[in-house]
Motif scaffolding. Structure first.
Motif, PDB file in Angstrom:
ATOM      1  N   ASN A 102       0.856  -1.178   0.000  1.00 52.97           N
ATOM      2  CA  ASN A 102       0.000   0.000   0.000  1.00 52.97           C
ATOM      3  C   ASN A 102       0.893   1.229   0.000  1.00 52.97           C
ATOM      4  O   ASN A 102       1.718   1.411   0.896  1.00 52.97           O
ATOM      5  N   HIS A 103       0.721   2.100  -1.000  1.00 54.17           N
ATOM      6  CA  HIS A 103       1.666   3.190  -1.238  1.00 54.17           C
ATOM      7  C   HIS A 103       1.062   4.547  -0.877  1.00 54.17           C
ATOM      8  O   HIS A 103      -0.088   4.842  -1.219  1.00 54.17           O
ATOM      9  N   HIS A 104       1.867   5.384  -0.216  1.00 56.35           N
ATOM     10  CA  HIS A 104       1.532   6.776   0.057  1.00 56.35           C
ATOM     11  C   HIS A 104       2.637   7.628  -0.561  1.00 56.35           C
ATOM     12  O   HIS A 104       3.800   7.533  -0.154  1.00 56.35           O
ATOM     13  N   VAL A 105       2.263   8.465  -1.540  1.00 54.77           N
ATOM     14  CA  VAL A 105       3.245   9.160  -2.372  1.00 54.77           C
ATOM     15  C   VAL A 105       3.165  10.664  -2.150  1.00 54.77           C
ATOM     16  O   VAL A 105       2.071  11.234  -2.057  1.00 54.77           O
ATOM     17  N   ASN A 148       6.272   6.057   0.381  1.00 55.53           N
ATOM     18  CA  ASN A 148       6.259   5.399   1.694  1.00 55.53           C
ATOM     19  C   ASN A 148       5.258   4.247   1.601  1.00 55.53           C
ATOM     20  O   ASN A 148       4.058   4.485   1.460  1.00 55.53           O
ATOM     21  N   TYR A 149       5.738   3.018   1.639  1.00 54.75           N
ATOM     22  CA  TYR A 149       4.839   1.892   1.427  1.00 54.75           C
ATOM     23  C   TYR A 149       5.019   0.819   2.498  1.00 54.75           C
ATOM     24  O   TYR A 149       6.063   0.713   3.148  1.00 54.75           O
ATOM     25  N   SER A 150       3.966   0.020   2.667  1.00 50.67           N
ATOM     26  CA  SER A 150       3.985  -1.068   3.648  1.00 50.67           C
ATOM     27  C   SER A 150       2.803  -1.984   3.375  1.00 50.67           C
ATOM     28  O   SER A 150       1.949  -1.704   2.536  1.00 50.67           O
ATOM     29  N   ARG A 151       2.758  -3.098   4.080  1.00 48.63           N
ATOM     30  CA  ARG A 151       1.592  -3.977   4.157  1.00 48.63           C
ATOM     31  C   ARG A 151       1.411  -4.349   5.621  1.00 48.63           C
ATOM     32  O   ARG A 151       2.272  -4.072   6.460  1.00 48.63           O
ATOM     33  N   VAL A 152       0.342  -5.046   5.923  1.00 48.98           N
ATOM     34  CA  VAL A 152       0.150  -5.476   7.310  1.00 48.98           C
ATOM     35  C   VAL A 152       1.282  -6.390   7.766  1.00 48.98           C
ATOM     36  O   VAL A 152       1.587  -6.477   8.959  1.00 48.98           O
ATOM     37  N   ASP A 153       1.922  -7.067   6.800  1.00 41.36           N
ATOM     38  CA  ASP A 153       3.024  -7.972   7.132  1.00 41.36           C
ATOM     39  C   ASP A 153       4.370  -7.465   6.590  1.00 41.36           C
ATOM     40  O   ASP A 153       5.329  -8.218   6.491  1.00 41.36           O
ATOM     41  N   LEU A 154       4.451  -6.176   6.214  1.00 39.48           N
ATOM     42  CA  LEU A 154       5.678  -5.574   5.700  1.00 39.48           C
ATOM     43  C   LEU A 154       5.858  -4.204   6.335  1.00 39.48           C
ATOM     44  O   LEU A 154       5.100  -3.276   6.023  1.00 39.48           O
TER      45      LEU A 154
END
Length: 347
Positions: free
Chosen positions: A22-25, A37-43
């Motif tokens: 999931n990306h926030h740009v 700035n990106y992540s996932r629930v498991d990243l």
């Protein structure tokens, strides 16, 4: 959420955030660079500086969760199953006890919020948010640690998908995506022996989630057997028009009656705990009391906790959180685990 660039004539569609996350740009003023700035629930979060075409310039930072992991944190498990239409993917999270034993069987509790105004399953890495506790939803991990599997998913009727996916909620708030949710549970139980729905599923939610909790118990009593409902808008005829009429339409018609927990209170079969704050400024406290009145008139047994001075967020971010959490947790232990609880008055 992913970002793309495209020419004005529609050609040249190119993804500039390729990582599965999931990306926030944030773009520079001249639009030649952006921070992703990106992540996932498991990243855990990663921040990168990129050119506008998506080319990596440098990694700015990577989150270090070693202390969190050492303290026992485990990311929720992502699970997907098909919805009622046989083609829509229903995505959700499975939270296991920290001392999970795959040889055991765990009863399942669903954390529900199903309003058509958004989608609600977390997409970002957020260990202190919906998954673990945080400021809006009682801790899924804390509840799981008592001996449950706790899950959250978005069924049909929620937003940010196709119009057909969203339209399920139109004049149908009592649906709450349950035909999809039940299929999701059944698919998980088929895949994982430890996912035990044989004696019914527990459910809890607040506000619109409180209404959905009652819909689960009233309209799907063979599947959902224990529920804790916080500050629910149990009848869409008396809650704020800005939300209810947006999804149920005008004038008030029979669809309002079909979705009403007050009108359908006599259908209750499972175990129910109602919790609300005396000073709720979002959903009128009388919404809960109308439900109480209807249940009494239908000769139904239930538990009730009114918190004096409590607001709409009682037991979730303000007020006597520990007390309200304990009442919810003990209710599931008694009625879903079917185990005795301590005499807390002697503790």
């Amino acid at each position: 959420m992913h970002y793309y660039r495209v020419n004005f004539d529609g050609s040249g569609l190119t993804e500039i955030t390729q990582t599965a996350a999931n990306h926030h740009v944030s773009f520079s003023d001249d639009m030649q660079y952006f921070v992703d700035n990106y992540s996932r629930v498991d990243l855990p979060n990663i921040a990168e500086l990129k050119k506008a075409d998506g080319t990596l310039v440098r990694v700015i930072a990577k989150a270090d969760i070693s202390q969190l992991t050492a303290a026992g944190f485990k990311a929720p498990q992502v699970f997907v199953a098909k919805g009622r239409d046989g083609k829509s993917d229903i995505w959700g999270l499975i939270v296991k006890p920290q001392h999970f034993d795959p040889s055991k069987h765990y009863p399942v509790i669903e954390n529900i919020y199903a309003g058509p105004h958004d989608s609600f399953v977390p997409k970002d890495f957020w260990p202190f948010g919906y998954h673990s506790g945080g400021d809006k939803v009682i801790g899924m991990q804390a509840l799981a640690n008592l001996g449950f599997i706790v899950v959250q998913m978005d069924g049909m009727g929620t937003a940010n998908r196709s119009k057909a996916f969203h339209d399920v909620a139109w004049k149908n708030l009592g649906d709450s995506g349950f035909p999809d949710r039940i299929l999701w549970h059944q698919a998980a139980a088929k895949k994982y022996p430890w996912y035990d729905i044989s004696k019914g599923v527990g459910i809890y939610g607040a506000s619109a989630g409180g209404q959905s909790t009652l819909s689960a118990l009233l309209f799907h009593p063979d599947f959902y057997t224990v529920g804790v409902a916080f500050a629910g808008c149990y009848d869409n005829r008396m809650d704020k028009m800005s939300w209810n009429e947006q999804w149920m339409g005008w004038p008030v018609d029979e669809s309002y009656l079909r979705s009403s927990a007050v009108v359908n209170a006599a259908k209750l079969q499972g175990q129910l705990l109602i919790i609300f704050g005396e000073q709720d400024s979002n959903v009128d406290p009388s919404s809960s009391l109308q439900l109480v009145n209807a249940l009494i008139n239908a000769n139904k047994d239930f538990d009730l906790l009114e918190v004096p001075g409590g607001e709409h967020s009682v037991g979730r971010s303000t007020g006597p959180i520990d007390y309200v959490q304990r009442r919810q947790f003990m209710f599931f232990i008694q009625h879903l685990l079917q185990q005795p609880t301590p005499n807390w008055n002697k503790q």
